[in-house]
Write a protein that holds these residues in place. Structure first.
Motif, PDB file in Angstrom:
ATOM      1  N   UNK A  55      54.521  52.068  45.041  1.00 49.23           N
ATOM      2  CA  UNK A  55      55.651  51.250  44.594  1.00 49.23           C
ATOM      3  C   UNK A  55      55.556  49.863  45.217  1.00 49.23           C
ATOM      4  N   UNK A  56      55.191  49.834  46.508  1.00 44.43           N
ATOM      5  CA  UNK A  56      55.090  48.561  47.214  1.00 44.43           C
ATOM      6  C   UNK A  56      54.019  47.664  46.597  1.00 44.43           C
TER       7      UNK A  56
ATOM      8  N   UNK B 282      61.736  61.682  43.673  1.00 46.72           N
ATOM      9  CA  UNK B 282      62.219  61.339  45.012  1.00 46.72           C
ATOM     10  C   UNK B 282      63.367  60.330  45.033  1.00 46.72           C
ATOM     11  N   UNK B 283      63.241  59.284  44.200  1.00 45.16           N
ATOM     12  CA  UNK B 283      64.118  58.125  44.381  1.00 45.16           C
ATOM     13  C   UNK B 283      65.579  58.467  44.161  1.00 45.16           C
ATOM     14  N   UNK B 284      66.463  58.031  45.084  1.00 44.05           N
ATOM     15  CA  UNK B 284      67.891  58.153  44.815  1.00 44.05           C
ATOM     16  C   UNK B 284      68.283  57.200  43.690  1.00 44.05           C
ATOM     17  N   UNK B 285      69.430  57.459  43.093  1.00 42.58           N
ATOM     18  CA  UNK B 285      69.824  56.728  41.888  1.00 42.58           C
ATOM     19  C   UNK B 285      69.846  55.216  42.046  1.00 42.58           C
ATOM     20  N   UNK B 286      70.361  54.755  43.227  1.00 39.57           N
ATOM     21  CA  UNK B 286      70.506  53.300  43.354  1.00 39.57           C
ATOM     22  C   UNK B 286      69.148  52.603  43.428  1.00 39.57           C
ATOM     23  N   UNK B 287      68.152  53.261  44.045  1.00 37.51           N
ATOM     24  CA  UNK B 287      66.813  52.659  44.101  1.00 37.51           C
ATOM     25  C   UNK B 287      66.173  52.669  42.725  1.00 37.51           C
ATOM     26  N   UNK B 288      66.404  53.747  41.989  1.00 40.51           N
ATOM     27  CA  UNK B 288      65.909  53.826  40.620  1.00 40.51           C
ATOM     28  C   UNK B 288      66.461  52.672  39.782  1.00 40.51           C
ATOM     29  N   UNK B 289      67.734  52.360  40.035  1.00 37.93           N
ATOM     30  CA  UNK B 289      68.368  51.282  39.259  1.00 37.93           C
ATOM     31  C   UNK B 289      67.742  49.924  39.548  1.00 37.93           C
ATOM     32  N   UNK B 290      67.124  49.771  40.720  1.00 41.76           N
ATOM     33  CA  UNK B 290      66.443  48.506  41.027  1.00 41.76           C
ATOM     34  C   UNK B 290      65.012  48.533  40.498  1.00 41.76           C
ATOM     35  N   UNK B 291      64.357  49.688  40.671  1.00 38.73           N
ATOM     36  CA  UNK B 291      62.929  49.766  40.338  1.00 38.73           C
ATOM     37  C   UNK B 291      62.660  49.699  38.842  1.00 38.73           C
ATOM     38  N   UNK B 292      63.488  50.369  38.040  1.00 36.24           N
ATOM     39  CA  UNK B 292      63.226  50.407  36.607  1.00 36.24           C
ATOM     40  C   UNK B 292      63.232  49.010  35.983  1.00 36.24           C
TER      41      UNK B 292
ATOM     42  N   UNK C 166      62.676  46.265  37.463  1.00 35.42           N
ATOM     43  CA  UNK C 166      61.515  45.556  37.998  1.00 35.42           C
ATOM     44  C   UNK C 166      60.268  45.865  37.165  1.00 35.42           C
ATOM     45  N   UNK C 167      60.107  47.140  36.845  1.00 35.41           N
ATOM     46  CA  UNK C 167      58.956  47.531  36.028  1.00 35.41           C
ATOM     47  C   UNK C 167      59.058  46.942  34.625  1.00 35.41           C
ATOM     48  N   UNK C 168      60.298  46.850  34.122  1.00 34.66           N
ATOM     49  CA  UNK C 168      60.467  46.268  32.789  1.00 34.66           C
ATOM     50  C   UNK C 168      60.089  44.795  32.781  1.00 34.66           C
ATOM     51  N   UNK C 169      60.441  44.084  33.869  1.00 36.33           N
ATOM     52  CA  UNK C 169      60.050  42.679  33.980  1.00 36.33           C
ATOM     53  C   UNK C 169      58.529  42.580  33.995  1.00 36.33           C
ATOM     54  N   UNK C 170      57.902  43.452  34.799  1.00 36.13           N
ATOM     55  CA  UNK C 170      56.444  43.461  34.897  1.00 36.13           C
ATOM     56  C   UNK C 170      55.821  43.694  33.518  1.00 36.13           C
ATOM     57  N   UNK C 171      56.449  44.582  32.727  1.00 35.81           N
ATOM     58  CA  UNK C 171      55.904  44.897  31.411  1.00 35.81           C
ATOM     59  C   UNK C 171      56.139  43.766  30.420  1.00 35.81           C
TER      60      UNK C 171
ATOM     61  N   UNK D  89      49.090  47.217  33.551  1.00 39.58           N
ATOM     62  CA  UNK D  89      49.416  48.434  32.797  1.00 39.58           C
ATOM     63  C   UNK D  89      50.133  49.491  33.640  1.00 39.58           C
ATOM     64  N   UNK D  90      50.399  49.184  34.920  1.00 43.22           N
ATOM     65  CA  UNK D  90      51.180  50.133  35.742  1.00 43.22           C
ATOM     66  C   UNK D  90      52.496  50.521  35.053  1.00 43.22           C
ATOM     67  N   UNK D  91      53.316  49.556  34.607  1.00 44.48           N
ATOM     68  CA  UNK D  91      54.597  49.954  34.007  1.00 44.48           C
ATOM     69  C   UNK D  91      54.424  50.835  32.790  1.00 44.48           C
ATOM     70  N   UNK D  92      53.400  50.558  32.003  1.00 38.63           N
ATOM     71  CA  UNK D  92      53.135  51.346  30.800  1.00 38.63           C
ATOM     72  C   UNK D  92      52.808  52.792  31.175  1.00 38.63           C
ATOM     73  N   UNK D  93      51.863  52.955  32.128  1.00 39.71           N
ATOM     74  CA  UNK D  93      51.458  54.293  32.563  1.00 39.71           C
ATOM     75  C   UNK D  93      52.624  55.004  33.243  1.00 39.71           C
ATOM     76  N   UNK D  94      53.331  54.283  34.138  1.00 39.87           N
ATOM     77  CA  UNK D  94      54.361  54.968  34.917  1.00 39.87           C
ATOM     78  C   UNK D  94      55.546  55.384  34.041  1.00 39.87           C
ATOM     79  N   UNK D  95      55.893  54.570  33.030  1.00 40.27           N
ATOM     80  CA  UNK D  95      57.068  54.974  32.244  1.00 40.27           C
ATOM     81  C   UNK D  95      56.750  56.185  31.376  1.00 40.27           C
ATOM     82  N   UNK D  96      55.526  56.240  30.822  1.00 43.31           N
ATOM     83  CA  UNK D  96      55.158  57.425  30.032  1.00 43.31           C
ATOM     84  C   UNK D  96      55.056  58.658  30.917  1.00 43.31           C
ATOM     85  N   UNK D  97      54.470  58.473  32.131  1.00 41.82           N
ATOM     86  CA  UNK D  97      54.339  59.594  33.059  1.00 41.82           C
ATOM     87  C   UNK D  97      55.716  60.091  33.497  1.00 41.82           C
TER      88      UNK D  97
END
Lengths: 293, 307
Positions: free
Chosen positions: A30-31, B112-122, B124-129, B171-179
């Motif tokens: 993630x980092x 693993x991720x608690x909900x609030x971290x998920x809300x930040x990470x998702x 972020x991945x969308x921006x990356x994509x 392509x990390x966001x692409x792979x990670x969202x499908x996974x």
């Protein structure tokens, strides 16, 4: 599941340690992703911020980096977006309506579905090749903004169909049944019951599809070729350039000044994209709240 | 009586209008769906027709057996091998980044991720994509390449390594969202059963959830790599324009997509051999990505565990 988890042979603390190492690995992943995004943004901003001037926005391209600007490309991009939306939206939303509301469950429908998801996976440069020989040469549209918009429409069509279908699918069945019960025929049900509810979702899909088109350079390179445009396109038959191509042009020059200029152009492109995406996110949030009521 | 008759007429004509309108709309939306098939047909037809022109001048044997690609410089030679090698070199490098990190991010988000971290990470991945590929190209050329040059002294400015690494990030966001989708669709009862047997969270994730979602994960990798093969601007900017039959990542190479762009930029004369050569490269690109996408979708359908 044939996996055996042996509790006695390995001590619990060792298994917990392995678990800890694993979560560390995940966090590291993630980092890395996060660092990648941050260093990209920071690099662009550091290199480009001093080049974001009125010159960059309102000037035409020039050999002198301090006078060069994006104006022709900016207008070209907006012009192309408008035309692309006019072409894609009726076709994309129409196809989505057909697949969700009209289509019987037969081989043709499932073929269209598989075909749509395959089209979404075709590399964008292949659409450029298609546009080059069909629109530019066969239909004799030359390297015009119309040819570019038609090509871009084909590229984002599958994306738009997929998102519109999701939006239409999320309309509760009860809405349709109520409308049918009042004596509406299929089109009346779609027009008066389904589309109004699905509208925000479809709009979000349109914005996201268009924001993909804004950043797309490869097919446009095939359509426009290498151009040095110092005018704003007026009719759909004019030659044109778009922002990613202008940025690409600047990146490919060896001088540092043009690299800086490219970074400045990227900042403007990202601002445009980010504002479109925020509108889409706001719409989506509003929509979600409403459907929960 | 007369008034009623009139009403009836109005109602009848209205009903007729509604009926016709419905039929017309039904036809229109149906033909909209048909357009998607037309697009596929014209892609295949167009690529095939243009490359037939190419293969009437250049033998298909030379195309696949020669190891030199020199479309303009004389002596001309059209051996696709260097372009394919370049494309796969970049893809393989990108998979070293995208596969482990994409998987790690997905497991973290899903398990693993608690909900609030998920809300930040998702987001972020969308921006990356959502970042245009041209920006990744700029990033590879002006940031990653100078960084790599500190390690590899003799590295060429345009090289496969830098393009491949950045492609991996892309392509990390692409792979990670499908996974993640695949992991989420594993029912909770499996996890609970595993915990009940005394498994730790790690053991549950790796020995229960990942195997159950394996088809979706494999499909995510295949689709992600297919995307890496079709990617254009990033490799055009950062990987170079030297068709080079090598697997040395710090050398300059050219991918199939980058060749198409290079030639399209030059406004090659319509109908010439070098103009037609981009279609020959294009059809091979289309076939490879189409096969990988079909394989990906097939893996999902064929091996999906239905719970």
């Amino acid at each position: 599941m044939s996996t055996k988890i042996d509790i006695n042979s390995s001590s619990l603390s060792r298994r917990k340690l392995i678990g800890f190492l694993f979560i560390s690995f995940c966090l590291l992943g993630v980092l890395v992703a996060f660092m990648g995004l941050m260093s990209l943004l920071v690099q662009v901003i550091i290199q480009g911020y001093e080049w974001v001037t009125p010159n960059l926005i309102f000037n035409y391209p020039s050999r002198h980096p301090e006078q060069a600007g994006l104006w022709a490309a900016l207008i070209g991009t907006l012009y192309m977006m408008g035309l692309t939306a006019l072409i894609t939206v009726p076709v994309g939303v129409g196809a989505a309506i057909y697949l969700e509301e009209y289509a019987p469950k037969n081989w043709f429908t499932s073929f269209v579905e598989i075909n749509t998801s395959n089209l979404a996976g075709v590399p964008s440069i292949v659409y450029g090749l298609l546009g080059l020989s069909i629109f530019v040469y066969f239909l004799k549209l030359e390297r015009s903004i119309l040819a570019g918009s038609l090509t871009m429409s084909l590229l984002i069509l599958p994306v738009l169909i997929l998102t519109s279908r999701e939006a239409i699918k999320s309309v509760p069945k009860a809405h349709r049944e109520a409308a049918f019960a009042l004596g509406g025929d299929r089109w009346q049900v779609v027009r008066m019951a389904v589309l109004p509810t699905a509208f925000p979702g479809i709009l979000t899909g349109i914005i996201l599809a268009l924001s993909r088109a804004i950043g797309e350079a490869a097919p446009m390179v095939a359509i426009t070729a290498l151009v040095y445009i110092t005018f704003v396109p007026v009719t759909p038959m004019d030659r044109f350039t778009v922002m990613p191509i202008q940025i690409f042009n600047w990146v490919s020059r060896p001088q540092d000044e043009f690299r800086g200029l490219a970074a400045g152009g990227i900042i403007i492109l990202l601002i445009l994209l980010l504002s479109m995406n925020s509108i889409a996110v706001i719409l989506r949030n509003k929509y979600q709240v409403r459907s929960e009521e | 009586m007369i008034k009623d008759d009139k009403n009836l007429k109005v109602r009848r004509s209205h009903r007729l209008r509604v009926k016709i309108e419905g039929k017309v709309i039904g036809f229109l939306v149906g033909s909209a769906a048909f357009i998607t098939i037309l697009v596929t047909i014209s892609i295949v037809w167009n690529l095939a027709q243009q490359s037939l022109g190419f293969f009437s001048e250049i033998s298909i044997i030379e195309f696949f057996s020669s190891t030199r690609w020199s479309p303009i410089l004389i002596p001309r030679e059209f051996g696709i091998a260097p372009l394919v090698a370049g494309t796969f070199l970049v893809m393989i490098i990108s998979s070293f980044v995208a596969v482990p990190i994409g998987l790690a991010v997905a497991i973290f988000l899903a398990e693993y991720a608690p909900n609030n971290i998920r809300k930040i990470l998702r987001p972020m991945l969308e921006v990356l994509a959502g970042i245009p590929t041209i920006v990744y190209g700029y990033f590879a050329l002006t940031f990653v390449t100078p960084l790599l040059k500190l390690v590899f002294d003799d590295m060429i400015i345009f090289n496969a390594l830098s393009a491949g690494l950045v492609m991996g990030i892309m392509i990390i966001p692409f792979v990670s969202s499908l996974t993640e989708d695949a992991l989420i669709s594993v029912p909770n009862s499996l996890r609970q059963a595993s915990y009940a047997l005394g498994a730790t969270k790690f053991e549950t994730s790796i020995k229960i959830v990942v195997p159950a979602a394996l088809s979706g994960i494999v499909a995510a990798f295949i689709l992600g790599l297919s995307r890496a093969i079709g990617e254009t601007m990033l490799v055009t900017i950062a990987a170079g324009a030297t068709p080079n039959l090598t697997f040395n990542p710090i050398e300059s190479i050219q991918t199939m997509t980058a060749y198409i762009v290079q030639l399209a930029l030059g406004e090659a004369a319509h109908g010439s051999v070098e103009y037609q050569s981009i279609y020959a490269v294009g059809i091979l690109l289309f076939i490879i990505t189409f096969a990988m996408n079909t394989l990906g979708h097939w893996v999902v359908r064929r091996w999906r565990n239905v719970y």
